[in-house]
Design a protein around this motif. Structure first.
Motif, PDB file in Angstrom:
ATOM      1  N   MET A  65      28.143  84.525  18.632  1.00  0.00           N
ATOM      2  CA  MET A  65      27.414  84.962  19.829  1.00  0.00           C
ATOM      3  C   MET A  65      28.095  84.413  21.065  1.00  0.00           C
ATOM      4  N   SER A  66      28.452  85.290  21.942  1.00  0.00           N
ATOM      5  CA  SER A  66      29.158  84.831  23.137  1.00  0.00           C
ATOM      6  C   SER A  66      28.152  84.545  24.247  1.00  0.00           C
ATOM      7  N   VAL A  67      28.613  83.778  25.182  1.00  0.00           N
ATOM      8  CA  VAL A  67      27.749  83.410  26.298  1.00  0.00           C
ATOM      9  C   VAL A  67      28.321  84.040  27.555  1.00  0.00           C
ATOM     10  N   LYS A  68      27.438  84.516  28.383  1.00  0.00           N
ATOM     11  CA  LYS A  68      27.884  85.163  29.600  1.00  0.00           C
ATOM     12  C   LYS A  68      28.463  84.119  30.561  1.00  0.00           C
ATOM     13  N   VAL A  69      29.670  84.387  31.060  1.00  0.00           N
ATOM     14  CA  VAL A  69      30.332  83.407  31.908  1.00  0.00           C
ATOM     15  C   VAL A  69      29.816  83.491  33.329  1.00  0.00           C
ATOM     16  N   GLU A  70      29.746  84.711  33.849  1.00  0.00           N
ATOM     17  CA  GLU A  70      29.299  84.874  35.233  1.00  0.00           C
ATOM     18  C   GLU A  70      27.990  85.635  35.235  1.00  0.00           C
ATOM     19  N   VAL A  71      27.193  85.386  36.191  1.00  0.00           N
ATOM     20  CA  VAL A  71      25.990  86.201  36.334  1.00  0.00           C
ATOM     21  C   VAL A  71      26.119  86.992  37.637  1.00  0.00           C
ATOM     22  N   ILE A  72      25.472  88.140  37.651  1.00  0.00           N
ATOM     23  CA  ILE A  72      25.481  88.922  38.877  1.00  0.00           C
ATOM     24  C   ILE A  72      24.441  88.314  39.806  1.00  0.00           C
ATOM     25  N   LEU A 132      33.578  95.220  13.937  1.00  0.00           N
ATOM     26  CA  LEU A 132      34.526  94.193  14.376  1.00  0.00           C
ATOM     27  C   LEU A 132      33.818  92.907  14.759  1.00  0.00           C
ATOM     28  N   ASN A 133      32.502  92.859  14.633  1.00  0.00           N
ATOM     29  CA  ASN A 133      31.732  91.625  14.824  1.00  0.00           C
ATOM     30  C   ASN A 133      31.887  90.994  16.205  1.00  0.00           C
ATOM     31  N   MET A 134      31.978  91.821  17.266  1.00  0.00           N
ATOM     32  CA  MET A 134      32.137  91.251  18.609  1.00  0.00           C
ATOM     33  C   MET A 134      30.837  90.577  19.071  1.00  0.00           C
ATOM     34  N   LYS A 135      29.691  91.174  18.710  1.00  0.00           N
ATOM     35  CA  LYS A 135      28.369  90.627  19.045  1.00  0.00           C
ATOM     36  C   LYS A 135      28.224  90.352  20.536  1.00  0.00           C
ATOM     37  N   ILE A 136      28.594  91.312  21.359  1.00  0.00           N
ATOM     38  CA  ILE A 136      28.410  91.185  22.802  1.00  0.00           C
ATOM     39  C   ILE A 136      27.274  92.118  23.193  1.00  0.00           C
ATOM     40  N   PRO A 137      26.213  91.601  23.817  1.00  0.00           N
ATOM     41  CA  PRO A 137      25.014  92.414  24.062  1.00  0.00           C
ATOM     42  C   PRO A 137      25.292  93.694  24.854  1.00  0.00           C
ATOM     43  N   ALA A 138      26.197  93.625  25.837  1.00  0.00           N
ATOM     44  CA  ALA A 138      26.395  94.780  26.709  1.00  0.00           C
ATOM     45  C   ALA A 138      27.385  95.781  26.145  1.00  0.00           C
ATOM     46  N   MET A 139      27.982  95.461  24.970  1.00  0.00           N
ATOM     47  CA  MET A 139      29.131  96.230  24.480  1.00  0.00           C
ATOM     48  C   MET A 139      28.834  97.716  24.267  1.00  0.00           C
ATOM     49  N   VAL A 140      27.774  98.017  23.496  1.00  0.00           N
ATOM     50  CA  VAL A 140      27.508  99.406  23.128  1.00  0.00           C
ATOM     51  C   VAL A 140      27.252 100.232  24.382  1.00  0.00           C
ATOM     52  N   ARG A 141      26.407  99.684  25.262  1.00  0.00           N
ATOM     53  CA  ARG A 141      26.064 100.423  26.467  1.00  0.00           C
ATOM     54  C   ARG A 141      27.282 100.592  27.373  1.00  0.00           C
ATOM     55  N   ALA A 142      28.079  99.516  27.503  1.00  0.00           N
ATOM     56  CA  ALA A 142      29.219  99.578  28.404  1.00  0.00           C
ATOM     57  C   ALA A 142      30.248 100.588  27.910  1.00  0.00           C
ATOM     58  N   GLY A 196      32.177 103.209  37.104  1.00  0.00           N
ATOM     59  CA  GLY A 196      32.920 102.651  35.974  1.00  0.00           C
ATOM     60  C   GLY A 196      33.388 101.233  36.217  1.00  0.00           C
ATOM     61  N   SER A 197      33.818 100.939  37.438  1.00  0.00           N
ATOM     62  CA  SER A 197      34.341  99.595  37.660  1.00  0.00           C
ATOM     63  C   SER A 197      33.214  98.571  37.613  1.00  0.00           C
ATOM     64  N   HIS A 198      32.002  98.986  37.994  1.00  0.00           N
ATOM     65  CA  HIS A 198      30.888  98.041  37.873  1.00  0.00           C
ATOM     66  C   HIS A 198      30.509  97.846  36.409  1.00  0.00           C
ATOM     67  N   THR A 199      30.639  98.912  35.601  1.00  0.00           N
ATOM     68  CA  THR A 199      30.396  98.754  34.162  1.00  0.00           C
ATOM     69  C   THR A 199      31.396  97.773  33.566  1.00  0.00           C
ATOM     70  N   ILE A 200      32.668  97.886  33.989  1.00  0.00           N
ATOM     71  CA  ILE A 200      33.691  96.956  33.493  1.00  0.00           C
ATOM     72  C   ILE A 200      33.319  95.539  33.875  1.00  0.00           C
ATOM     73  N   LYS A 201      32.757  95.367  35.075  1.00  0.00           N
ATOM     74  CA  LYS A 201      32.337  94.025  35.492  1.00  0.00           C
ATOM     75  C   LYS A 201      31.253  93.485  34.548  1.00  0.00           C
ATOM     76  N   VAL A 202      30.275  94.360  34.217  1.00  0.00           N
ATOM     77  CA  VAL A 202      29.199  93.930  33.324  1.00  0.00           C
ATOM     78  C   VAL A 202      29.759  93.529  31.963  1.00  0.00           C
ATOM     79  N   LEU A 203      30.705  94.351  31.434  1.00  0.00           N
ATOM     80  CA  LEU A 203      31.258  94.077  30.109  1.00  0.00           C
ATOM     81  C   LEU A 203      32.154  92.843  30.135  1.00  0.00           C
ATOM     82  N   LYS A 263      34.160  81.178  25.413  1.00  0.00           N
ATOM     83  CA  LYS A 263      34.977  82.247  24.818  1.00  0.00           C
ATOM     84  C   LYS A 263      34.253  82.854  23.625  1.00  0.00           C
ATOM     85  N   PRO A 264      34.385  84.139  23.396  1.00  0.00           N
ATOM     86  CA  PRO A 264      33.629  84.754  22.305  1.00  0.00           C
ATOM     87  C   PRO A 264      34.002  84.141  20.975  1.00  0.00           C
TER      88      PRO A 264
END
Lengths: 284, 277
Positions: free
Chosen positions: A1-8, A124-134, A58-65, B7-8
C-alpha cells in the motif's frame, strides 16, 4: 500500500476540473460539426480548443495519479494515455457511429482505460487508490485530444475524411489516400504533440512549490503550442483561409497563456532576476 | 512521512484471483474476436498477443536506472522505462518495417536486431560517459558477483550507493531486452499490416495499391500505441527501475506476461474491429 506524498491544498477540486474538461471538450468537438452544416472548414479551430481543454483535464489527472509516487516517471503516464486512446479514437470515427463519434470515443477509451487500470492495480499489484480512475480518465483524454487534432487538421473526424485527401495533378483534382491525416502519417505527429503536452506540465511544476493554477496555465500554454504546429500542418489538408484562422487562434492563445504563465512563475518565485540573454561586451 | 519512505511497496507477491480474472478476460476477448472476425482477425490477434508478451517480457531485461542513475547512485541507463523501451522498440519497428516485404521471419528478426543494436549503442555510450565522464566504475549493488563474467562487485561499489554504471550482465540484458522488444513490436506491426492490406480495399472501395499508405500508417501508429501501453505496464510491474536479468525484481515477470497478454488482446481487438465492422 503506497502513501500519498503530496496532497492537493486549496485550488479547484479534481472532480470539478474533470467535469468542466469533459463537457468543454465534447462541446468544442461538436462545434466542429458547424463545418458540415455550413459546408466550410473555418470552424476547424474548435478542434484545437478541444485539445487544449482535454489536456488541461488530463494534466490534472496525471497530477492526481503521480502524486502517489508511482516510481516510473511522469512521462510514462502521458504515453499510456495516448497509446490506449489512439485505437478507441480511430474506431469511433467509423461511419456506423455517425454523429455520436466523440461519445463513442469517450466510452470506448474509458472501457480500455478501466481494464488497463484493473490490470495495473490488481494483476501487477500496484495497489494505488487513484489508479483505475486515473487510467480511465487518461485514455479518454488521449482519445478526445487525438479527435481534436484530427478535427483541427482535416476539418472533421469521419473515417473517410481522415483517410482521403485531394491532390492537384496537371490541373485536375484527384482523390488520394497518401495526402491524408492517417495516410500521410500526421496522426503520429499529433500523437506525440499531445503525449508531450499532457505530461510536461506536471513534470515541470511538481515539487513542494506546486501550484494548481500555474500548472494548468502551463498546460494551456503547451496545448496552444501544439496547436500552432498542428495548425501549420493543416495547411496541407484544408483551405488556406481556415488554416490561417486556426493559426491565429493558436498564436493568440499561446501568447496570452505564455504571458500569464510567466506572471504566475514570477509570483511563485523566491526572487526574479531579469538577466539579459546576451551580455553587452564593451571594449571588445 | 518523507518521500523516500512513501515509495510504492508493490511487492513481488502474486494476486491469484486477479491473474485468473486476467486469463478469463483474455479468453473472452479471443472469443469475441473469433465471433466478429474468424480466421484472419483471430490469427492477427494471436500474433499481436505474442508480440505484446515479447515486449512486456523483454522490457524486464533492460537496465533502467531512472533519476538515481543520472547522479551515479544506482546502476542502469539514466532514464525511464517508457523512454528506453520506446527508443529500442521504435528503432526495431522501423528496421523491421523496411524488411516487411521479405516475409515475417526475416522482418521479425530484423526488427529484433534493430532494437538490440539500438540498446547496444545506448549501453556503450552510457558506460563511456559513466567511466570517462563521471569517473565511476561499473558495479552492481544487487549481486556479489557478475553472473556472466564472475567478477566481484563489492570492492568497486561506492559507499551509500546501490552500485553504479553498467556491469556486463546489465549490458547483455539491455541488448536482449532490445532484441525481444524490437521483435515484438515488428510482429504486431506485421500482423496489423497484413490484416489491413487484405480488408481495407473492400472496406473503403479503393484499389489495393492506393490503400497502402493507410494500411502502413494505421498499422504503424497502432504498433507504437501497443508498444507504449505494454512498456508502461511493465514499468509499473518493476516500479520504475531494474538492473537487468540478475535483479530480484526480474522474478516478477509472470505478472507482466498476463498483464501484457490481456492489454495487447484488448487494444489489438479494438484495432481489428476497425476493419471488422
Amino acid at each position: 500500500m503506497s502513501v500519498k506524498v503530496e496532497v492537493i491544498e486549496g485550488g479547484i477540486p479534481h472532480n470539478k476540473i474533470m467535469i468542466a474538461g469533459l463537457v468543454g471538450t465534447l462541446v468544442c468537438l461538436y462545434l466542429t460539426y458547424l463545418n458540415v452544416l455550413t459546408n466550410t472548414e473555418v470552424f476547424a479551430f474548435f478542434g484545437g480548443l478541444a485539445v487544449v481543454t482535454a489536456l488541461i483535464w488530463g494534466s490534472h489527472t496525471i497530477k492526481v495519479l503521480c502524486s502517489y509516487g508511482i516510481g516510473t516517471g511522469v512521462p510514462s503516464a502521458g504515453m499510456i494515455a495516448f497509446g490506449s486512446g489512439v485505437m478507441a479514437m480511430l474506431l469511433a470515427t467509423k461511419p456506423i457511429f455517425g454523429m455520436a463519434a466523440p461519445i463513442v470515443a469517450l466510452v470506448l477509451a474509458a472501457i480500455i482505460g478501466f481494464i488497463l487500470g484493473y490490470i495495473s492495480n490488481n494483476i501487477l499489484n500496484m495497489k494505488i487508490p487513484a489508479m483505475v480512475r486515473a487510467l480511465t480518465e487518461m485514455a479518454a483524454v488521449g482519445a478526445l485530444s487525438l479527435m481534436g487534432f484530427a478535427a483541427l487538421i482535416t476539418g472533421g473526424f469521419t473515417f473517410a475524411g481522415l483517410t482521403t485527401g485531394t491532390v492537384n495533378m496537371l490541373g485536375m483534382t484527384v482523390s488520394s489516400n497518401q495526402i491524408s491525416f492517417i495516410g500521410g502519417g500526421l496522426i503520429a505527429v499529433a500523437f506525440l504533440l499531445g503525449a508531450i503536452a499532457i505530461q510536461h506540465p506536471f513534470n515541470a511544476c511538481l515539487g513542494p512549490g506546486w501550484k494548481q493554477d500555474r500548472m494548468l496555465m502551463l498546460t494551456a500554454e503547451c496545448g496552444f503550442l501544439s496547436m500552432i504546429v498542428a495548425a501549420i500542418m493543416s495547411f496541407a489538408l484544408i483551405s488556406a483561409g481556415s488554416a490561417i484562422i486556426s493559426l491565429i487562434v493558436a498564436i493568440v492563445g499561446w501568447a496570452y497563456t505564455y504571458n500569464q504563465y510567466i506572471c504566475l512563475s514570477k509570483r511563485d518565485a523566491a526572487a526574479w532576476l531579469d538577466a539579459k540573454p546576451i551580455p553587452d561586451m564593451e571594449g571588445h | 512521512m518523507s518521500a523516500v519512505a512513501a515509495k510504492p511497496q508493490a511487492g513481488g507477491a502474486m494476486n491469484p484471483t486477479a491473474m485468473v480474472v486476467g486469463v478469463i478476460m483474455l479468453l473472452i476477448i479471443l472469443a469475441l474476436c473469433w465471433y466478429v472476425s474468424p480466421g484472419l482477425g483471430l490469427m492477427a490477434l494471436i500474433g499481436i498477443i505474442i508480440g505484446g508478451v515479447l515486449i512486456g517480457f523483454g522490457t524486464h531485461f533492460v537496465p533502467v536506472g531512472g533519476a538515481p542513475a543520472a547522479m551515479g547512485q544506482a546502476p542502469g541507463i539514466a532514464t525511464g522505462v517508457a523512454m528506453l523501451a520506446a527508443g529500442a522498440g521504435l528503432a526495431g519497428l522501423f528496421g523491421g518495417a523496411w524488411a516487411a516485404g521479405q516475409g515475417w521471419v526475416i522482418a521479425t528478426i530484423t526488427g529484433g536486431v534493430g532494437g538490440g543494436l539500438m540498446m547496444a549503442i545506448t549501453c556503450m555510450m552510457v558506460n563511456f560517459i559513466y567511466v570517462f565522464g563521471m569517473g565511476i566504475p561499473s558495479a552492481s549493488g544487487k549481486v556479489a558477483k557478475d553472473p556472466i563474467t564472475g567478477d566481484t562487485q563489492a570492492e568497486f561499489k561506492s559507499q551509500g550507493t546501490e552500485g553504479h554504471g553498467l556491469p556486463f550482465v546489465s549490458f547483455v540484458g539491455g541488448v536482449t531486452g532490445g532484441f525481444l522488444g524490437g521483435a515484438g513490436g515488428t510482429l504486431i506491426y506485421l500482423q496489423l499490416l497484413s490484416l489491413y492490406e487484405t480488408k481495407l480495399p473492400t472496406l473503403m472501395g479503393v484499389p489495393a495499391a492506393q490503400v497502402m499508405p493507410i494500411a502502413v500508417a494505421a498499422a504503424g501508429i497502432f504498433a507504437v500505441g501497443l508498444f507504449l501501453v505494454n512498456a508502461v505496464l511493465t514499468a509499473y510491474n518493476i516500479t520504475g527501475t531494474i538492473e537487468g536479468p540478475h535483479d530480484p525484481k526480474f522474478k516478477r515477470w509472470p505478472r507482466a506476461i498476463v498483464a501484457s497478454a490481456v492489454a495487447s488482446a484488448l487494444c489489438g481487438f479494438v484495432a481489428i474491429l476497425i476493419v471488422a465492422i
